[in-house]
Design a protein around this motif. Structure first.
Motif, short mmCIF file in Angstrom:
data_model
loop_
_atom_site.label_atom_id
_atom_site.label_comp_id
_atom_site.label_asym_id
_atom_site.label_seq_id
_atom_site.Cartn_x
_atom_site.Cartn_y
_atom_site.Cartn_z
N ILE A 33 0.86 -1.18 0.00
CA ILE A 33 0.00 0.00 0.00
C ILE A 33 0.90 1.23 0.00
CG2 ILE A 33 -1.87 1.23 1.19
CD1 ILE A 33 -2.72 -1.38 2.46
N PRO A 34 1.32 1.70 -1.18
CA PRO A 34 2.21 2.86 -1.25
C PRO A 34 1.57 4.10 -0.62
CG PRO A 34 2.00 1.77 -3.40
CD PRO A 34 0.95 1.19 -2.51
N ALA A 35 2.40 5.01 -0.16
CA ALA A 35 1.89 6.25 0.46
C ALA A 35 1.07 7.05 -0.54
CB ALA A 35 3.08 7.08 0.95
N ASN A 36 -0.06 7.60 -0.06
CA ASN A 36 -0.96 8.47 -0.86
C ASN A 36 -1.56 7.76 -2.08
OD1 ASN A 36 -0.25 10.66 0.87
ND2 ASN A 36 1.61 10.99 -0.36
N TRP B 242 -3.99 -0.39 -4.49
CA TRP B 242 -3.43 -1.31 -3.48
C TRP B 242 -3.24 -2.70 -4.07
CZ3 TRP B 242 -6.92 -0.18 1.43
CH2 TRP B 242 -6.72 1.17 1.82
N GLU B 243 -2.14 -3.36 -3.66
CA GLU B 243 -1.90 -4.74 -4.12
C GLU B 243 -2.58 -5.69 -3.12
OE1 GLU B 243 2.27 -5.44 -4.84
OE2 GLU B 243 2.55 -3.40 -5.60
N VAL B 244 -3.93 -5.72 -3.21
CA VAL B 244 -4.72 -6.50 -2.25
C VAL B 244 -4.40 -8.00 -2.35
CG1 VAL B 244 -7.06 -7.08 -1.52
CG2 VAL B 244 -6.53 -4.76 -2.30
N ASP C 242 -12.23 -7.88 0.88
CA ASP C 242 -13.47 -7.29 1.41
C ASP C 242 -13.16 -6.03 2.22
OD1 ASP C 242 -14.77 -9.37 0.23
OD2 ASP C 242 -14.95 -10.57 2.07
N TRP C 243 -12.07 -6.09 2.99
CA TRP C 243 -11.71 -4.91 3.81
C TRP C 243 -11.42 -3.72 2.90
CZ3 TRP C 243 -7.42 -7.57 7.29
CH2 TRP C 243 -8.04 -8.51 8.13
N ALA C 244 -10.74 -3.99 1.82
CA ALA C 244 -10.32 -2.89 0.92
C ALA C 244 -11.52 -2.18 0.29
CB ALA C 244 -9.39 -3.44 -0.17
N LYS C 245 -12.68 -2.90 0.23
CA LYS C 245 -13.87 -2.29 -0.39
C LYS C 245 -14.63 -1.41 0.58
CE LYS C 245 -14.40 -6.22 -3.52
NZ LYS C 245 -15.13 -7.49 -3.72
N GLU C 246 -14.30 -1.51 1.88
CA GLU C 246 -15.03 -0.72 2.88
C GLU C 246 -14.78 0.78 2.66
OE1 GLU C 246 -14.12 -2.01 6.83
OE2 GLU C 246 -14.46 -4.14 6.35
N GLU C 247 -15.82 1.54 2.89
CA GLU C 247 -15.75 2.99 2.67
C GLU C 247 -14.79 3.64 3.68
OE1 GLU C 247 -16.47 6.34 0.66
OE2 GLU C 247 -17.56 4.49 0.20
#
Length: 907
Positions: free
Chosen positions: A685-688, A694-696, A715-720
């Motif tokens: 997860i690179p900065a900014n 993200w490389e999920v 699934d976590w990555a899709k959370e708002e």
């Protein structure tokens, strides 16, 4: 001119330094009557008194005068020997952490007792380092009488001692041993799993005997503990057959640098030969697929073209045995590494032994710099004073002789051809034997010593030969070399440990002729007869002019020449020395004698005539100084490279000790786990970056690999509004929860013990692989100079990056192993993980090969197995409980043919 005048008026700096100690010597002498009056018990009580004063805050320097006087009195009562005043000066130099240069026969062994006793009073241990086991045992028994009389404990470390005896030996006040044994014990200690298994204490003070041999000649020598690598003996045999098919134009040889390389035409010819036997992948020897073949070709080429049988090695009982360049001794078990020894075995049709991979190593340069206080003694150190000062911060002090020095050193005689030189040597030997003068002839190789022996035999002149072939008779041959008319041919005389006494050696003759006589009266009569005979012979030898030292060649180093000369003229005995040279000698030939030869022909030098002039001596000394300076630069450059590894070694070894001292390493393991998660998140997860960047998938794969956790990262990555901190926290909580459950499941005590053992095992494995990586980096780094980059700076930078990568690998592997490890323990005590049964060899590099075929400042390694340690058990393929700890990559003991990690060791 003014310097010479000032020196004549005021003496040299060395003379003034020695003179400054005369008041201390007077103070020691003043105590002699008082100590003579004491009983043995009162004299022994002095040790207790000195130790109490040290505990009360006194310094060693405060006790020096009284301690030295006490040791002198003890030596008189135990050995019947009284220290001379100059020996007191030598001992003060040793105590101050300097090098005492004392001529042969001045009693260096006795000098050491004074400094050793004083420094041993602290109870922290003193190490006396010698060049071989014989000297270590002899000196510990001989001088041990003085220490034991004064209430100190003494021991000796020799090869083959079990760990319990080594630990006890290092626990003594005074420990004698060889440089190899001390160094290997240091490396072995840093491969142990428990502090109580280590044998050495913290370093305190060491005196190195023959310091020039150990800290200069062998300075580049790494001690290596290694394990077996893959076998490739078939490759050596196949390539060995091809090398003799090369012609002289196919390779270039540089004798000065001891390097040999294929020319362009040689490379083409070798490629043709390799294609004929189907050993070349693709068309070029330099293709990436042919790296191994190229390495074998280079080593075989060196074995055939640079190494000569009976000079560099001999073949004995189907083994290739290396001959030490400096002593002419056989180095039983020493092996050149990187495949060179195997190439020599193939060349001589001997049995090819297996190659090894480094597990731990250290050079003598860096080992001896570990001592807070270091001193040394030798007969020849002044020529290397700059090196001792620069590298070891040791000053060299020349100690005057006890009696006036009267040896006569003749100017060198230089002949045009080796035959003329040999004839002149034989003629001088004949003159000496006619007047009953003992002669010692020094040569630089076995081949030359046997050539001279053959000439003497032809002339019917009786003689003895001392070289690697007659190693067993060494002590007796040297001891009797001072008998009237004796002729002894020796291959180098460094570190022999036995004086040549005029008339012969009484003790050696008593051992040989009188020891077996059982009747005491008869034995006493025989001893008296031997003593009278030796005394009479000594008078004859002295009358004839004492020992005449003849050298058949000049060595590269003035120091080795001085060691040979130093055998004559001991303790005010008369003596003489002369060096014979020819323009065909290696030193003369390598340094361009062609011009000199043609010039001498023009000047009309007749056959059998020699050039004799002090200017010739000076010119030769300058040539030797150039070689010494070059060798010093090589050693200095090597040290700069080795210091990089040394810094890393210190960090790893200190880390291991800290881990072994700790009762548990749970917090370290937790920190490692959290660092692994931090690295993973930073990488994926690179900065900014936006969530889509993200490389999920990578995060999911890595958490599965490292923590054995199948987490819904996608699934976590899709959370708002989720951020990287939230994902990091969720992974950390899941990993911590899993490890807490595993700890509770197995029991806190057992799991903490497992964590410690796993961490040590992984650290060792990664360090071993790191050493291999550094070795590979080192061999290619010199090529960076072609790109206008400094190889040393490049090496430092990349070695640091490799070290950082290694630490990261340690964290990853420890985390992964602990997350998957399954314990099946019936007995809680059985949780102690043992080191895998593994054959280990202790080896050392040959200093003669530095720079041979390697980039400048690099060592072409060779090795000396001093002993082999293998852990083995009676394995039952059907009973895993008999297997012990099996290496992950080893074949599975069940016999399936698979690697253990893919069979019974599958995680």
């Amino acid at each position: 001119m003014f310097g010479a005048l000032a020196k004549r008026l005021f003496g040299s700096a060395n003379d003034r330094y020695v003179k400054g100690m005369s008041q201390t010597v007077d103070a020691i002498n003043a105590l002699e009557p008082e100590l003579e009056a004491l009983s043995d018990e009162d004299l022994r009580a002095k040790t207790v008194e000195f130790r109490q004063r040290l505990n009360d805050g006194a310094k060693l320097d405060d006790l020096m005068v009284e301690a030295f006087a006490t040791v002198r009195e003890a030596a008189k009562r135990t050995l019947g020997q009284r220290h001379f005043d100059v020996q007191m000066v030598g001992a003060m130099v040793l105590h101050r952490g300097q090098i005492a240069e004392m001529k042969t026969g001045e009693g260096k062994t006795l000098v050491a007792t004074l400094a050793v006793y004083l420094n041993a009073l602290s109870g922290q241990g003193v190490h006396v380092v010698t060049v071989n086991d014989y000297l270590a045992q002899r000196d510990s028994e001989w001088m041990g009488q003085v220490y034991k009389f004064l209430g100190l404990t003494v021991s000796c470390i020799v090869s083959g001692l079990p760990d319990e005896m080594r630990r006890a030996a290092y626990g003594c006040d005074v420990t004698y041993g060889t440089n190899n044994e001390f160094g290997f014990d240091y490396l072995r200690d840093n491969m142990k799993f428990q502090l109580e298994d280590m044998v050495q204490r913290d370093f305190n003070y060491a005196i190195v005997d023959e310091v020039d041999s150990i800290l200069v000649d062998e300075a580049r020598t790494p001690l290596i503990i290694s394990g077996p690598a893959e076998d490739s003996s078939e490759l050596y045999i196949k390539i060995n057959v091809l090398i003799p098919k090369l012609e002289p134009e196919h390779y270039e040889m540089d004798e000065k640098a001891r390097a040999v390389t294929l020319t362009e035409s040689g490379t083409e010819r070798m490629e043709e030969l390799l294609q004929e036997v189907d050993m070349l992948e693709g068309g070029s020897l330099y293709d990436i697929d042919n790296v191994s073949v190229l390495h074998h070709v280079n080593q075989a080429l060196r074995a055939h073209k640079l190494f000569q049988r009976d000079k560099d090695y001999i073949v004995k009982e189907d083994k290739v045995v290396i001959i030490d360049e400096f002593t002419g001794r056989m180095m039983e078990g020493r092996r050149f590494s990187e495949g060179l020894h195997q190439a020599l075995e193939a060349k001589e049709n001997a049995k090819i032994q297996q190659e090894n991979q480094t597990l731990a190593s250290i050079t003598f340069q860096n080992y001896f710099r570990l001592y807070p206080k270091l001193a040394g003694m030798t007969g020849t150190a002044m020529t290397e004073a700059a090196e001792f000062s620069d590298i070891y911060n040791l000053d060299v002090i020349e100690i005057p002789t006890n009696l006036p020095f009267i040896r006569l050193d003749h100017d060198d005689e230089v002949y045009r051809t080796a035959t003329e030189k040999d004839n002149a040597i034989i003629e001088l030997i004949r003159e000496c034997t006619a007047r009953k003068q003992p002669v010692l002839v020094g040569t630089v190789s076995i081949e030359k010593s046997e050539h001279l022996a053959a000439l003497l035999k032809k002339e019917k002149i009786e003689h003895k030969v001392l070289n690697a072939r007659y190693h067993e008779q060494e002590a007796f041959i040297i001891a009797q070399a001072g008998a009237p008319g004796a002729v002894t041919i020796a291959t180098n005389m460094a570190g022999r440990g036995t004086d040549i006494q005029l008339g012969g050696n009484v003790d050696m003759r008593v051992k040989q002729e009188a020891e077996a006589i059982e009747d005491e009266a008869q034995r006493a009569a025989k001893i008296a007869e031997i003593e009278a005979d030796v005394k009479a012979k000594a008078a004859v030898a002295r009358e004839a002019g004492g020992l005449f030292v003849i050298s058949s060649e000049r060595h590269e180093s003035r120091r080795i020449d001085n060691q040979l000369r130093g055998r004559s003229g001991r303790q005010a005995d008369p003596g003489a020395s002369k060096f014979f040279l020819s323009l065909e000698d290696d030193l003369m030939r390598i340094f361009g004698s062609e011009r000199m030869d043609s010039m001498l022909k023009k000047l009309g030098l007749q056959e059998g005539e020699a050039i004799v002039h002090p200017w010739v001596n000076k010119a030769l000394e300058k040539a030797q100084q150039k070689v010494e300076a070059r060798n010093f630069e090589v050693r200095k450059n090597l040290l700069k490279f080795d210091d990089v590894m040394n810094d890393q070694r210190k960090v790893i070894y200190e880390q291991r000790k800290d881990l072994m001292r700790a009762t548990e390493v749970h917090e370290t393991i937790v920190d490692m786990r959290h660092e692994v998660i931090e690295d993973l998140i930073t990488r994926c997860i690179p900065a900014n970056a936006y969530a889509e960047q993200w490389e999920v998938g990578s995060i999911h794969e890595e958490t599965l690999r490292l923590f054995n956790l199948d987490l819904p990262v996608a699934d976590w990555a899709k959370e708002e509004g989720i951020a990287d901190q939230e994902i990091r926290q969720r992974i950390t909580e899941a990993a911590d929860k899993k490890m807490a459950a595993r700890t509770a499941n197995h029991g806190v005590e057992i799991w903490h013990s497992v964590e410690k053992q796993v961490l040590l095992s992984v650290l060792d494995k990664q360090w071993k692989d790191h050493l291999l990586s550094l070795d590979h980096l080192r061999h290619g780094i010199a090529l960076r100079a072609y790109g206008q980059r400094d190889p040393l700076n490049e090496y430092k930078k990349e070695a640091f990056e490799l070290f950082e990568a290694m630490l990261s690998e340690v964290r990853d592997e420890v985390t992964m192993m602990l997350s998957r490890l399954e314990l099946r323990v019936a007995d809680p005590e059985a949780v102690q993980l043992q080191r895998a049964p593994q054959e280990m060899h202790e080896t050392r590099q040959d200093p003669a090969l530095v720079g041979a075929g390697a980039p400048a400042g690099e060592a072409a390694e060779s090795a000396q197995p001093t002993q082999t340690r293998a852990a083995s058990a009676n394995l039952n393929p059907n009973d895993p409980t008999t297997w012990g700890k099996v290496q992950r990559n080893a074949p599975c003991p069940c016999g399936s043919g698979k690697k253990y990690k893919h069979c019974h060791g599958k995680l």
